[in-house]
Design a protein around this motif. Structure first.
Motif, PDB file in Angstrom:
ATOM      1  N   THR A 134      15.269  18.886  19.117  1.00 51.73           N
ATOM      2  CA  THR A 134      13.874  18.691  18.697  1.00 51.73           C
ATOM      3  C   THR A 134      13.793  17.991  17.354  1.00 51.73           C
ATOM      4  O   THR A 134      13.034  17.031  17.175  1.00 51.73           O
ATOM      5  N   ILE A 135      14.613  18.463  16.401  1.00 52.41           N
ATOM      6  CA  ILE A 135      14.550  17.873  15.058  1.00 52.41           C
ATOM      7  C   ILE A 135      15.001  16.418  15.099  1.00 52.41           C
ATOM      8  O   ILE A 135      14.402  15.546  14.456  1.00 52.41           O
ATOM      9  N   ALA A 136      16.042  16.137  15.889  1.00 45.89           N
ATOM     10  CA  ALA A 136      16.511  14.755  15.998  1.00 45.89           C
ATOM     11  C   ALA A 136      15.420  13.856  16.569  1.00 45.89           C
ATOM     12  O   ALA A 136      15.180  12.746  16.066  1.00 45.89           O
ATOM     13  N   GLY A 137      14.739  14.352  17.601  1.00 46.22           N
ATOM     14  CA  GLY A 137      13.652  13.561  18.183  1.00 46.22           C
ATOM     15  C   GLY A 137      12.560  13.283  17.183  1.00 46.22           C
ATOM     16  O   GLY A 137      12.075  12.155  17.065  1.00 46.22           O
ATOM     17  N   VAL A 138      12.175  14.319  16.423  1.00 45.33           N
ATOM     18  CA  VAL A 138      11.108  14.136  15.435  1.00 45.33           C
ATOM     19  C   VAL A 138      11.516  13.112  14.383  1.00 45.33           C
ATOM     20  O   VAL A 138      10.721  12.254  13.990  1.00 45.33           O
ATOM     21  N   VAL A 139      12.809  13.185  13.960  1.00 42.87           N
ATOM     22  CA  VAL A 139      13.257  12.252  12.917  1.00 42.87           C
ATOM     23  C   VAL A 139      13.245  10.816  13.434  1.00 42.87           C
ATOM     24  O   VAL A 139      12.792   9.892  12.741  1.00 42.87           O
ATOM     25  N   VAL A 140      13.714  10.614  14.667  1.00 42.16           N
ATOM     26  CA  VAL A 140      13.738   9.253  15.225  1.00 42.16           C
ATOM     27  C   VAL A 140      12.322   8.697  15.341  1.00 42.16           C
ATOM     28  O   VAL A 140      12.038   7.556  14.957  1.00 42.16           O
ATOM     29  N   VAL A 141      11.401   9.537  15.854  1.00 42.02           N
ATOM     30  CA  VAL A 141      10.017   9.077  16.000  1.00 42.02           C
ATOM     31  C   VAL A 141       9.400   8.818  14.633  1.00 42.02           C
ATOM     32  O   VAL A 141       8.661   7.844  14.443  1.00 42.02           O
ATOM     33  N   LEU A 142       9.724   9.684  13.669  1.00 41.42           N
ATOM     34  CA  LEU A 142       9.167   9.514  12.321  1.00 41.42           C
ATOM     35  C   LEU A 142       9.625   8.186  11.725  1.00 41.42           C
ATOM     36  O   LEU A 142       8.851   7.505  11.041  1.00 41.42           O
ATOM     37  N   TYR A 143      10.871   7.799  12.005  1.00 38.44           N
ATOM     38  CA  TYR A 143      11.397   6.522  11.514  1.00 38.44           C
ATOM     39  C   TYR A 143      10.536   5.369  12.032  1.00 38.44           C
ATOM     40  O   TYR A 143      10.091   4.506  11.257  1.00 38.44           O
ATOM     41  N   ILE A 144      10.248   5.397  13.337  1.00 36.28           N
ATOM     42  CA  ILE A 144       9.426   4.332  13.930  1.00 36.28           C
ATOM     43  C   ILE A 144       8.026   4.339  13.317  1.00 36.28           C
ATOM     44  O   ILE A 144       7.482   3.294  12.922  1.00 36.28           O
ATOM     45  N   VAL A 145       7.439   5.554  13.212  1.00 36.19           N
ATOM     46  CA  VAL A 145       6.058   5.661  12.734  1.00 36.19           C
ATOM     47  C   VAL A 145       5.952   5.183  11.292  1.00 36.19           C
ATOM     48  O   VAL A 145       5.024   4.448  10.933  1.00 36.19           O
ATOM     49  N   VAL A 146       6.941   5.582  10.455  1.00 33.81           N
ATOM     50  CA  VAL A 146       6.863   5.204   9.040  1.00 33.81           C
ATOM     51  C   VAL A 146       6.995   3.694   8.882  1.00 33.81           C
ATOM     52  O   VAL A 146       6.279   3.079   8.077  1.00 33.81           O
ATOM     53  N   GLN A 147       7.876   3.081   9.675  1.00 35.22           N
ATOM     54  CA  GLN A 147       8.019   1.625   9.599  1.00 35.22           C
ATOM     55  C   GLN A 147       6.708   0.926   9.937  1.00 35.22           C
ATOM     56  O   GLN A 147       6.246   0.042   9.203  1.00 35.22           O
ATOM     57  N   SER A 148       6.069   1.360  11.036  1.00 32.53           N
ATOM     58  CA  SER A 148       4.850   0.643  11.418  1.00 32.53           C
ATOM     59  C   SER A 148       3.720   0.976  10.455  1.00 32.53           C
ATOM     60  O   SER A 148       2.836   0.148  10.228  1.00 32.53           O
ATOM     61  N   MET A 149       3.755   2.178   9.844  1.00 36.43           N
ATOM     62  CA  MET A 149       2.710   2.497   8.876  1.00 36.43           C
ATOM     63  C   MET A 149       2.849   1.646   7.628  1.00 36.43           C
ATOM     64  O   MET A 149       1.848   1.214   7.055  1.00 36.43           O
ATOM     65  N   SER A 150       4.098   1.389   7.202  1.00 37.02           N
ATOM     66  CA  SER A 150       4.256   0.542   6.017  1.00 37.02           C
ATOM     67  C   SER A 150       3.785  -0.877   6.319  1.00 37.02           C
ATOM     68  O   SER A 150       3.178  -1.539   5.473  1.00 37.02           O
ATOM     69  N   GLN A 151       4.010  -1.312   7.571  1.00 37.82           N
ATOM     70  CA  GLN A 151       3.496  -2.622   7.984  1.00 37.82           C
ATOM     71  C   GLN A 151       1.965  -2.655   7.889  1.00 37.82           C
ATOM     72  O   GLN A 151       1.377  -3.610   7.368  1.00 37.82           O
ATOM     73  N   LEU A 152       1.348  -1.563   8.404  1.00 37.23           N
ATOM     74  CA  LEU A 152      -0.116  -1.489   8.370  1.00 37.23           C
ATOM     75  C   LEU A 152      -0.625  -1.521   6.942  1.00 37.23           C
ATOM     76  O   LEU A 152      -1.574  -2.237   6.622  1.00 37.23           O
ATOM     77  N   PHE A 153       0.014  -0.734   6.043  1.00 35.66           N
ATOM     78  CA  PHE A 153      -0.478  -0.669   4.669  1.00 35.66           C
ATOM     79  C   PHE A 153      -0.335  -2.025   3.991  1.00 35.66           C
ATOM     80  O   PHE A 153      -1.228  -2.454   3.247  1.00 35.66           O
ATOM     81  N   ASP A 154       0.781  -2.724   4.259  1.00 36.30           N
ATOM     82  CA  ASP A 154       0.946  -4.055   3.672  1.00 36.30           C
ATOM     83  C   ASP A 154      -0.159  -4.987   4.142  1.00 36.30           C
ATOM     84  O   ASP A 154      -0.739  -5.744   3.357  1.00 36.30           O
ATOM     85  N   LEU A 155      -0.478  -4.908   5.439  1.00 28.72           N
ATOM     86  CA  LEU A 155      -1.505  -5.797   5.994  1.00 28.72           C
ATOM     87  C   LEU A 155      -2.868  -5.465   5.401  1.00 28.72           C
ATOM     88  O   LEU A 155      -3.630  -6.372   5.028  1.00 28.72           O
ATOM     89  N   VAL A 156      -3.175  -4.144   5.293  1.00 22.38           N
ATOM     90  CA  VAL A 156      -4.469  -3.760   4.723  1.00 22.38           C
ATOM     91  C   VAL A 156      -4.565  -4.236   3.286  1.00 22.38           C
ATOM     92  O   VAL A 156      -5.591  -4.767   2.852  1.00 22.38           O
ATOM     93  N   LYS A 157      -3.439  -4.092   2.547  1.00 20.95           N
ATOM     94  CA  LYS A 157      -3.464  -4.527   1.144  1.00 20.95           C
ATOM     95  C   LYS A 157      -3.713  -6.019   1.042  1.00 20.95           C
ATOM     96  O   LYS A 157      -4.429  -6.482   0.155  1.00 20.95           O
ATOM     97  N   SER A 158      -3.107  -6.809   1.952  1.00 22.31           N
ATOM     98  CA  SER A 158      -3.291  -8.254   1.836  1.00 22.31           C
ATOM     99  C   SER A 158      -4.667  -8.673   2.325  1.00 22.31           C
ATOM    100  O   SER A 158      -5.272  -9.578   1.761  1.00 22.31           O
ATOM    101  N   VAL A 159      -5.201  -7.999   3.362  1.00 17.39           N
ATOM    102  CA  VAL A 159      -6.501  -8.423   3.884  1.00 17.39           C
ATOM    103  C   VAL A 159      -7.632  -8.045   2.930  1.00 17.39           C
ATOM    104  O   VAL A 159      -8.487  -8.861   2.617  1.00 17.39           O
ATOM    105  N   PHE A 160      -7.607  -6.810   2.429  1.00 18.51           N
ATOM    106  CA  PHE A 160      -8.682  -6.372   1.547  1.00 18.51           C
ATOM    107  C   PHE A 160      -8.376  -6.618   0.080  1.00 18.51           C
ATOM    108  O   PHE A 160      -9.111  -6.183  -0.793  1.00 18.51           O
ATOM    109  N   GLN A 161      -7.271  -7.304  -0.186  1.00 19.08           N
ATOM    110  CA  GLN A 161      -6.878  -7.669  -1.554  1.00 19.08           C
ATOM    111  C   GLN A 161      -6.820  -6.462  -2.491  1.00 19.08           C
ATOM    112  O   GLN A 161      -7.331  -6.473  -3.605  1.00 19.08           O
ATOM    113  N   LEU A 162      -6.230  -5.400  -2.008  1.00 15.24           N
ATOM    114  CA  LEU A 162      -6.023  -4.191  -2.818  1.00 15.24           C
ATOM    115  C   LEU A 162      -4.678  -4.309  -3.506  1.00 15.24           C
ATOM    116  O   LEU A 162      -3.655  -4.262  -2.831  1.00 15.24           O
ATOM    117  N   TYR A 163      -4.666  -4.506  -4.790  1.00 15.35           N
ATOM    118  CA  TYR A 163      -3.357  -4.554  -5.438  1.00 15.35           C
ATOM    119  C   TYR A 163      -3.350  -3.684  -6.671  1.00 15.35           C
ATOM    120  O   TYR A 163      -4.360  -3.310  -7.167  1.00 15.35           O
TER     121      TYR A 163
END
Lengths: 65, 128
Positions: A36-65
């Protein structure tokens, strides 16, 4: 590309659930916990990567720096 | 990205989420987060077009682009905070969600200080 990631996570979730259930039934509680813990960690890795992508995009679109 | 693709993605994730929530609630939560991220990533390309339109309109109307930038930042902050707070609330952490919203309100207020100061200045100038 985005669809694949979501389906991957869903597959990992179902797989981990079934594996943990099987290990629980055969009396290996600690192995089930580890899976269970291994599964959560693997999924968390994927989720965190795509979340950082989202935050970068939001920062560039709304010019939040 | 077209609307039917987004609706299909959301429906499929909802069905899988109902199945997963019975035995793996933690992975079901992460699946929801990932889907929310993906849908917003798909939509953000269109938001960019809208923002460019707003900027060109503001240029034509001779509005100081500084104020438009502040409004854009406020929209971004509110979106991000709403995203985080909604996920916290879905997972049953209502207190955490309220704190995230409070932080967002305070940072929006801080960003709005220049506008408030400008309004005050023009009010004072209007008074005899």
């Amino acid at each position: 590309m985005s669809f694949n990631l979501v389906l991957t996570v869903a597959g990992i979730g179902i797989l981990v659930g079934i594996l943990a259930m099987l290990l629980n039934e055969s009396g290996r509680k600690e192995m089930a916990q580890a899976v269970t813990i291994a599964g959560v960690v693997v999924v968390l890795y994927i989720v965190v990567q795509s979340m950082s992508q989202l935050f970068d995009l939001v920062k560039s679109v709304f010019q939040l720096y | 990205m077209e609307i039917w693709q987004i609706v299909g993605l959301a429906l499929i994730v909802t069905i899988i989420g109902v199945l997963l929530r019975q035995f793996r609630p933690e992975i079901a939560l992460q699946l929801t987060i990932l889907t929310a991220v993906m849908i917003f990533l798909l939509v953000l390309g269109k938001v960019k077009v809208i923002i460019e339109l707003l900027q060109s309109l503001a240029d034509q109307a001779n509005i100081n682009s500084y104020y438009l930038l502040i409004v854009l930042k406020i929209v971004g902050i509110s979106y991000l905070a709403e995203f985080g707070a909604q996920i916290c609330r879905d997972a049953g952490e209502g207190a955490l969600a309220t704190k995230v919203e409070l932080a967002a309100k305070i940072s929006v207020l801080v960003l709005a200080i220049p506008i408030i100061a400008a309004i005050m200045e023009s009010l004072i100038r209007l008074m005899p």
